[in-house]
Design an enzyme around this catalytic site. Structure first.
Site, short mmCIF file in Angstrom:
data_model
loop_
_atom_site.label_atom_id
_atom_site.label_comp_id
_atom_site.label_asym_id
_atom_site.label_seq_id
_atom_site.Cartn_x
_atom_site.Cartn_y
_atom_site.Cartn_z
N VAL A 51 131.97 -15.40 6.28
CA VAL A 51 131.01 -16.50 6.34
C VAL A 51 131.47 -17.43 7.46
O VAL A 51 132.64 -17.84 7.49
CB VAL A 51 130.95 -17.27 5.01
CG1 VAL A 51 129.91 -18.38 5.08
CG2 VAL A 51 130.66 -16.33 3.84
N HIS A 105 137.29 -18.60 15.50
CA HIS A 105 136.06 -19.28 15.07
C HIS A 105 136.22 -19.40 13.55
O HIS A 105 136.50 -18.39 12.89
CB HIS A 105 134.85 -18.43 15.42
CG HIS A 105 133.52 -19.05 15.11
ND1 HIS A 105 132.55 -19.22 16.06
CD2 HIS A 105 132.99 -19.53 13.96
CE1 HIS A 105 131.47 -19.76 15.51
NE2 HIS A 105 131.72 -19.96 14.22
N LEU A 106 136.10 -20.58 13.03
CA LEU A 106 136.26 -20.80 11.59
C LEU A 106 135.48 -19.76 10.81
O LEU A 106 134.30 -19.51 11.10
CB LEU A 106 135.76 -22.20 11.23
CG LEU A 106 135.82 -22.58 9.75
CD1 LEU A 106 137.25 -22.67 9.27
CD2 LEU A 106 135.10 -23.90 9.52
N HIS A 107 136.14 -19.11 9.84
CA HIS A 107 135.46 -18.13 9.00
C HIS A 107 136.15 -18.03 7.65
O HIS A 107 137.36 -18.23 7.55
CB HIS A 107 135.35 -16.76 9.68
CG HIS A 107 136.63 -16.14 10.10
ND1 HIS A 107 137.34 -16.55 11.22
CD2 HIS A 107 137.35 -15.13 9.57
CE1 HIS A 107 138.42 -15.81 11.36
NE2 HIS A 107 138.47 -14.94 10.36
N THR A 108 135.37 -17.72 6.65
CA THR A 108 135.86 -17.58 5.29
C THR A 108 135.64 -16.15 4.84
O THR A 108 134.54 -15.62 4.99
CB THR A 108 135.11 -18.56 4.35
OG1 THR A 108 135.21 -19.89 4.88
CG2 THR A 108 135.69 -18.52 2.95
#
Length: 149
Positions: A51, A105-108
């Site tokens: 995400v 890149h920020l991701h979960t």
């Protein structure tokens, strides 16, 4: 670190920005104002979803405070969908922050889990504090560095 909000909406060469804009193909799970969810191409288990927020942000600290509720509500919805849709016993939800980010890149990560799947704890060795004083010292250092709300 740049102040929150000072990252470009898209970063040339960022594969996740390319997925967000549709220029890079991905197996999309959801595409909403708060982010985009898609399958990880190298999953821990099949159905492992990433995400990402729409703007190019590197770390959690870069996510503007007003975007937190929407982003994490989206992550929660994906976690419920992974569990329900795949018949998983639960999920492992995790985020690397700078260190170990294969894509900056920020991701979960939302990883489906089942009892006996072989994944134990976290992905790295665990340690112990020497004693309660050492543990309290670490707790105090983190507490002292908490940013204002």
């Amino acid at each position: 670190m740049r102040p929150a909000g000072h990252y470009p909406a898209r970063m040339d060469g960022c594969v996740f920005c390319g997925i967000v804009t549709g220029g890079v193909p991905a197996f999309r799970v959801a595409d909403e104002p708060d982010g985009v969810a898609f399958l990880d191409t190298r999953p821990v288990f099949k159905g492992h979803v990433l995400v990402v927020p729409r703007p190019h942000l590197v770390a959690l600290a870069d996510l503007p405070a007003d975007a937190l509720p929407g982003y994490f509500r989206f992550v929660r919805r994906i976690a419920v969908a992974v569990e329900t849709g795949l018949g998983a016993g639960g999920t492992f939800v995790a985020m690397n922050n700078k260190v170990s980010q294969s894509v900056p890149h920020l991701h979960t990560h939302v990883v489906p889990r089942t009892k006996g799947d072989g994944l134990r704890g976290f992905f790295w060795p665990r340690t112990r504090y020497a004693d309660d004083d050492e543990a309290q010292g670490y707790a105090d250092r983190v507490a002292a560095a908490l940013p204002a709300t």
